[in-house]
Scaffold this motif. Structure first.
Motif, PDB file in Angstrom:
ATOM      1  N   ALA A 107       5.202  12.457   9.130  1.00  0.00           N
ATOM      2  CA  ALA A 107       6.474  12.706   9.089  1.00  0.00           C
ATOM      3  C   ALA A 107       7.217  12.644   7.547  1.00  0.00           C
ATOM      4  O   ALA A 107       8.026  13.433   7.132  1.00  0.00           O
ATOM      5  CB  ALA A 107       7.369  12.592  10.269  1.00  0.00           C
ATOM      6  N   SER A 108       6.856  11.307   7.155  1.00  0.00           N
ATOM      7  CA  SER A 108       7.623  10.860   6.111  1.00  0.00           C
ATOM      8  C   SER A 108       6.723  11.074   4.744  1.00  0.00           C
ATOM      9  O   SER A 108       7.335  10.638   3.651  1.00  0.00           O
ATOM     10  CB  SER A 108       7.956   9.662   6.091  1.00  0.00           C
ATOM     11  N   THR A 109       5.532  11.565   4.626  1.00  0.00           N
ATOM     12  CA  THR A 109       4.709  11.882   3.656  1.00  0.00           C
ATOM     13  C   THR A 109       4.495  13.131   3.119  1.00  0.00           C
ATOM     14  O   THR A 109       3.633  13.911   3.825  1.00  0.00           O
ATOM     15  CB  THR A 109       3.397  11.008   3.908  1.00  0.00           C
ATOM     16  N   PRO A 110       5.213  13.480   2.126  1.00  0.00           N
ATOM     17  CA  PRO A 110       4.959  14.874   1.650  1.00  0.00           C
ATOM     18  C   PRO A 110       3.730  15.139   1.014  1.00  0.00           C
ATOM     19  O   PRO A 110       3.121  14.125   0.418  1.00  0.00           O
ATOM     20  CB  PRO A 110       6.131  15.098   0.445  1.00  0.00           C
ATOM     21  N   LEU A 111       2.994  16.121   1.029  1.00  0.00           N
ATOM     22  CA  LEU A 111       1.806  16.458   0.398  1.00  0.00           C
ATOM     23  C   LEU A 111       1.754  16.140  -1.040  1.00  0.00           C
ATOM     24  O   LEU A 111       0.789  15.615  -1.618  1.00  0.00           O
ATOM     25  CB  LEU A 111       1.486  18.202   0.698  1.00  0.00           C
ATOM     26  N   GLY A 160       0.687  -1.248   0.010  1.00  0.00           N
ATOM     27  CA  GLY A 160       0.079  -0.029   0.149  1.00  0.00           C
ATOM     28  C   GLY A 160       0.753   1.258   0.089  1.00  0.00           C
ATOM     29  O   GLY A 160       2.107   1.384  -0.098  1.00  0.00           O
ATOM     30  N   PHE A 161       0.101   2.563  -0.134  1.00  0.00           N
ATOM     31  CA  PHE A 161       0.604   3.736  -0.017  1.00  0.00           C
ATOM     32  C   PHE A 161       1.383   3.977   1.260  1.00  0.00           C
ATOM     33  O   PHE A 161       0.849   3.738   2.332  1.00  0.00           O
ATOM     34  CB  PHE A 161      -0.266   4.835  -0.163  1.00  0.00           C
ATOM     35  N   THR A 162       2.752   4.520   1.191  1.00  0.00           N
ATOM     36  CA  THR A 162       3.576   4.715   2.229  1.00  0.00           C
ATOM     37  C   THR A 162       4.030   3.559   3.062  1.00  0.00           C
ATOM     38  O   THR A 162       4.652   3.615   4.099  1.00  0.00           O
ATOM     39  CB  THR A 162       3.035   5.787   3.467  1.00  0.00           C
ATOM     40  N   GLY A 163       3.734   2.370   2.437  1.00  0.00           N
ATOM     41  CA  GLY A 163       4.183   1.177   2.944  1.00  0.00           C
ATOM     42  C   GLY A 163       5.345   0.391   2.188  1.00  0.00           C
ATOM     43  O   GLY A 163       6.113   0.990   1.690  1.00  0.00           O
ATOM     44  N   GLY A 164       5.146  -0.924   2.444  1.00  0.00           N
ATOM     45  CA  GLY A 164       6.108  -1.703   1.501  1.00  0.00           C
ATOM     46  C   GLY A 164       5.754  -3.135   1.928  1.00  0.00           C
ATOM     47  O   GLY A 164       4.864  -3.556   2.323  1.00  0.00           O
ATOM     48  N   PRO A 165       6.770  -4.006   1.323  1.00  0.00           N
ATOM     49  CA  PRO A 165       6.459  -5.641   1.379  1.00  0.00           C
ATOM     50  C   PRO A 165       5.887  -6.081   2.713  1.00  0.00           C
ATOM     51  O   PRO A 165       5.374  -7.131   2.845  1.00  0.00           O
ATOM     52  CB  PRO A 165       7.508  -6.269   0.849  1.00  0.00           C
ATOM     53  N   HIS A 166       6.635  -5.390   3.872  1.00  0.00           N
ATOM     54  CA  HIS A 166       6.268  -6.030   5.366  1.00  0.00           C
ATOM     55  C   HIS A 166       4.749  -5.908   5.554  1.00  0.00           C
ATOM     56  O   HIS A 166       4.360  -6.568   6.317  1.00  0.00           O
ATOM     57  CB  HIS A 166       6.951  -5.109   6.255  1.00  0.00           C
ATOM     58  N   GLU A 167       4.010  -5.163   4.822  1.00  0.00           N
ATOM     59  CA  GLU A 167       2.487  -4.929   5.077  1.00  0.00           C
ATOM     60  C   GLU A 167       1.905  -6.369   4.865  1.00  0.00           C
ATOM     61  O   GLU A 167       0.838  -6.733   5.404  1.00  0.00           O
ATOM     62  CB  GLU A 167       2.050  -3.818   4.298  1.00  0.00           C
ATOM     63  N   ILE A 168       2.283  -7.079   3.740  1.00  0.00           N
ATOM     64  CA  ILE A 168       1.793  -8.251   3.186  1.00  0.00           C
ATOM     65  C   ILE A 168       2.744  -9.317   3.496  1.00  0.00           C
ATOM     66  O   ILE A 168       2.425 -10.694   2.964  1.00  0.00           O
ATOM     67  CB  ILE A 168       1.331  -8.129   1.730  1.00  0.00           C
ATOM     68  N   ALA A 169       3.928  -9.320   4.267  1.00  0.00           N
ATOM     69  CA  ALA A 169       4.834 -10.180   4.426  1.00  0.00           C
ATOM     70  C   ALA A 169       4.211 -11.443   5.122  1.00  0.00           C
ATOM     71  O   ALA A 169       4.390 -12.546   4.625  1.00  0.00           O
ATOM     72  CB  ALA A 169       6.017  -9.864   5.296  1.00  0.00           C
ATOM     73  N   GLY A 180      10.083   4.783  -4.185  1.00  0.00           N
ATOM     74  CA  GLY A 180       9.965   5.709  -2.996  1.00  0.00           C
ATOM     75  C   GLY A 180       9.517   5.093  -1.685  1.00  0.00           C
ATOM     76  O   GLY A 180       9.226   5.943  -0.659  1.00  0.00           O
ATOM     77  N   HIS A 181       9.007   3.801  -1.799  1.00  0.00           N
ATOM     78  CA  HIS A 181       8.507   3.277  -0.569  1.00  0.00           C
ATOM     79  C   HIS A 181       9.417   2.162   0.195  1.00  0.00           C
ATOM     80  O   HIS A 181      10.694   2.103  -0.398  1.00  0.00           O
ATOM     81  CB  HIS A 181       7.353   2.483  -0.924  1.00  0.00           C
ATOM     82  N   GLY A 182       9.143   1.512   1.008  1.00  0.00           N
ATOM     83  CA  GLY A 182       9.911   0.638   1.632  1.00  0.00           C
ATOM     84  C   GLY A 182      10.213   0.989   3.286  1.00  0.00           C
ATOM     85  O   GLY A 182       9.638   1.850   3.883  1.00  0.00           O
ATOM     86  N   GLU A 183      11.401   0.573   3.740  1.00  0.00           N
ATOM     87  CA  GLU A 183      11.718   0.966   4.989  1.00  0.00           C
ATOM     88  C   GLU A 183      12.196   2.519   5.098  1.00  0.00           C
ATOM     89  O   GLU A 183      11.511   3.165   6.345  1.00  0.00           O
ATOM     90  CB  GLU A 183      13.326   0.269   5.419  1.00  0.00           C
ATOM     91  N   ARG A 184      12.509   3.218   4.169  1.00  0.00           N
ATOM     92  CA  ARG A 184      12.701   4.455   4.267  1.00  0.00           C
ATOM     93  C   ARG A 184      11.973   5.108   3.050  1.00  0.00           C
ATOM     94  O   ARG A 184      12.513   4.956   2.128  1.00  0.00           O
ATOM     95  CB  ARG A 184      14.248   4.857   4.433  1.00  0.00           C
ATOM     96  N   GLY A 207       8.606  13.884  -5.193  1.00  0.00           N
ATOM     97  CA  GLY A 207       9.088  13.967  -6.954  1.00  0.00           C
ATOM     98  C   GLY A 207       8.600  12.352  -7.521  1.00  0.00           C
ATOM     99  O   GLY A 207       9.121  12.260  -8.583  1.00  0.00           O
ATOM    100  N   ILE A 208       7.922  11.802  -6.797  1.00  0.00           N
ATOM    101  CA  ILE A 208       7.373  10.441  -7.590  1.00  0.00           C
ATOM    102  C   ILE A 208       6.168  10.619  -7.887  1.00  0.00           C
ATOM    103  O   ILE A 208       5.098  11.189  -7.123  1.00  0.00           O
ATOM    104  CB  ILE A 208       7.363   9.063  -6.446  1.00  0.00           C
ATOM    105  N   TYR A 209       5.993  10.075  -9.130  1.00  0.00           N
ATOM    106  CA  TYR A 209       4.307  10.160  -9.664  1.00  0.00           C
ATOM    107  C   TYR A 209       3.791   8.926  -9.795  1.00  0.00           C
ATOM    108  O   TYR A 209       4.625   7.654  -9.586  1.00  0.00           O
ATOM    109  CB  TYR A 209       4.509  10.820 -11.067  1.00  0.00           C
ATOM    110  N   TYR A 210       2.579   9.100  -9.471  1.00  0.00           N
ATOM    111  CA  TYR A 210       1.725   7.657  -9.371  1.00  0.00           C
ATOM    112  C   TYR A 210       1.841   6.674 -10.432  1.00  0.00           C
ATOM    113  O   TYR A 210       1.777   5.327 -10.248  1.00  0.00           O
ATOM    114  CB  TYR A 210       0.262   7.832  -9.039  1.00  0.00           C
ATOM    115  N   TYR A 211       2.124   7.094 -11.673  1.00  0.00           N
ATOM    116  CA  TYR A 211       2.306   6.339 -12.671  1.00  0.00           C
ATOM    117  C   TYR A 211       3.345   5.478 -12.532  1.00  0.00           C
ATOM    118  O   TYR A 211       3.542   4.266 -13.235  1.00  0.00           O
ATOM    119  CB  TYR A 211       2.315   6.934 -14.144  1.00  0.00           C
ATOM    120  N   GLU A 212       4.391   5.896 -11.803  1.00  0.00           N
ATOM    121  CA  GLU A 212       5.796   4.940 -11.366  1.00  0.00           C
ATOM    122  C   GLU A 212       5.551   3.750 -10.808  1.00  0.00           C
ATOM    123  O   GLU A 212       5.977   2.717 -10.793  1.00  0.00           O
ATOM    124  CB  GLU A 212       6.802   6.046 -10.744  1.00  0.00           C
TER     125      GLU A 212
END
Length: 236
Positions: free
Chosen positions: A141-145, A9-18, A39-43, A48-53
């Motif tokens: 804190a880690s999610t820009p507008l 999911g958004f702002t998450g990573g593979p750990h969410e579904i591990a 742009g996701h993962g542990e950090r 600057g990331i677009y959703y189509y990426e």
């Protein structure tokens, strides 16, 4: 050989579904892929990331699976559910599983309950030890507008493809989800064009549904659904 793509999911990573990935690896011999979206993962590095990426990254993983596997399933969690639905329209996905899929975002009732829990922890002097507080703090804190804007664009642009989803679909939603409200699951069920659709609610599950206390039963249900022979393919 069967393959399975798991999309977080958004702002998450593979750990969410591990936990689900581990369960499927133990119970099957499938080729399973759980990529980290840009742009996701542990950090988090979402600026600057677009959703189509995000969509393109998951799409490339699916295309590789389709080249080496006879049958491919796609499981999407939260934002990953919206991406998975879109991919099921473009590619021959055998079955689709949507976990807490973010057709709607933020459940005001449960969010209010979460805030109450955080306030109680603060009054007890346990705020810094509160897992709930730390989770919200990290996300904010880690999610820009700009990233949140891209997420909302993704949902807006991809939801129009839902009527064209024809792969058998399982929709799972937690009733204690503070991020995605239960009405999202009903809306998905009504919007998706698949003839075979299954809707499952978990009473005690919060948003990170693969980590909920009901996960063992959930994973069994998911595997059973994926192993079922679709009615239109069954033999007398």
């Amino acid at each position: 050989m069967n393959g399975c793509l798991l999309i977080h999911g958004f702002t998450g990573g593979p750990h969410e579904i591990a936990p689900l990935e581990e369960y499927l690896r133990q119970k099957t011999d499938w080729h399973i892929v759980s990529p980290t979206l840009p742009g996701h993962g542990e950090r988090l590095r979402l600026k600057g990331i677009y959703y189509y990426e995000w969509v393109r990254s998951a799409e490339e993983e699916l295309k590789e699976l389709l080249q080496i596997c006879d049958t491919v399933y796609v499981v999407g969690f939260s934002m990953g559910g919206m991406i998975a639905s879109f991919l099921a329209v473009k590619y021959p996905v055998a079955k689709l599983v949507l976990l807490s899929a973010a057709l709607y975002y933020v459940n005001p009732r449960q969010l209010g309950l979460d805030i109450k829990h955080i306030m109680k922890d603060a009054m007890r002097g346990n705020l810094l030890e509160s897992e709930l507080f730390q989770r919200y703090k990290r996300k904010i804190a880690s999610t820009p507008l700009s990233a949140t804007t891209q997420f909302r664009k993704l949902v807006k642009d991809l939801k129009r493809y839902l009527p064209n989803v024809h792969a058998p679909t399982m929709i799972v939603q937690g009733l204690d989800d503070g991020v995605v409200p239960p009405k999202a699951a009903y809306a998905l069920h009504n919007s998706i064009g698949a003839a075979e659709k299954k809707l499952l609610f978990l009473e005690k599950a919060q948003h990170i549904i693969c980590h909920c206390e009901e996960k063992d039963v959930l994973f069994q249900d998911i595997l059973s659904f994926l192993n079922e022979i679709p009615a239109n393919n069954s033999k007398d």
